[in-house]
Design a protein around this motif. Sequence first.
Motif, PDB file in Angstrom:
ATOM      1  N   VAL A 130       0.867  -1.172   0.000  1.00 40.03           N
ATOM      2  CA  VAL A 130       0.000   0.000   0.000  1.00 40.03           C
ATOM      3  C   VAL A 130       0.909   1.228   0.000  1.00 40.03           C
ATOM      4  O   VAL A 130       1.820   1.343   0.820  1.00 40.03           O
ATOM      5  CB  VAL A 130      -0.931   0.019   1.233  1.00 40.03           C
ATOM      6  N   PHE A 131       0.677   2.126  -0.946  1.00 37.26           N
ATOM      7  CA  PHE A 131       1.453   3.349  -1.083  1.00 37.26           C
ATOM      8  C   PHE A 131       0.556   4.560  -0.846  1.00 37.26           C
ATOM      9  O   PHE A 131      -0.627   4.528  -1.142  1.00 37.26           O
ATOM     10  CB  PHE A 131       2.037   3.471  -2.495  1.00 37.26           C
ATOM     11  N   SER A 132       1.166   5.628  -0.362  1.00 36.46           N
ATOM     12  CA  SER A 132       0.503   6.918  -0.245  1.00 36.46           C
ATOM     13  C   SER A 132       1.154   7.858  -1.249  1.00 36.46           C
ATOM     14  O   SER A 132       2.380   8.021  -1.261  1.00 36.46           O
ATOM     15  CB  SER A 132       0.678   7.460   1.180  1.00 36.46           C
ATOM     16  N   LEU A 133       0.352   8.479  -2.069  1.00 39.63           N
ATOM     17  CA  LEU A 133       0.834   9.343  -3.134  1.00 39.63           C
ATOM     18  C   LEU A 133       1.535  10.581  -2.562  1.00 39.63           C
ATOM     19  O   LEU A 133       1.020  11.240  -1.666  1.00 39.63           O
ATOM     20  CB  LEU A 133      -0.345   9.761  -4.007  1.00 39.63           C
ATOM     21  N   THR A 134       2.721  10.899  -3.093  1.00 37.13           N
ATOM     22  CA  THR A 134       3.471  12.091  -2.692  1.00 37.13           C
ATOM     23  C   THR A 134       3.406  13.156  -3.776  1.00 37.13           C
ATOM     24  O   THR A 134       3.118  14.306  -3.505  1.00 37.13           O
ATOM     25  CB  THR A 134       4.950  11.727  -2.412  1.00 37.13           C
TER      26      THR A 134
END
Length: 155
Positions: free
Chosen positions: A58-62
């Motif tokens: 799971v990634f969080s957009l930067t």
Amino acid sequence: MNKLHGLVIFLVFVHAKAYPCSCAPPEPSRIDSYASDVFVAKALSSQSYLSFTKNRIVFSLTSVLKGEPSNKILLWTPKSEAACGRSYVKGKEYLIYLSPGDNSVGLCSSLKMDSEYHKAYIKNIFAYYNSNKPINYAPSAPDILNVVSPQAAGY
């Protein structure tokens, strides 16, 4: 002569088996031609999630260079580097480029943002998108890139 041919054939097969996943980062224009999404994201978690061969990340957009990925991104990677998988460290940022409809990521489609080896390459990608493409560039992008717009640079 037959022994030489046999040795060459043997070396070709040994070499192919020794490096099953080998990819060099492509040129920015090549990424732009096949990737629908190019973005920087922070790894939030990585787990096996009911699979013997893949990990779910799971990634969080930067920041976004191309496309319109959602703020939270769920991708898969093979567990083995031999299958082009990668270990994603929680809290670390990665530059990710995905083909249309692709939900898998690995050695050939992502780079560690803090990698000294890829630092110049990552700068080139950001410069390419800043100079050639209208982008949605978030101000929270990593400071190590020191990217300026062509207008600010006097071009």
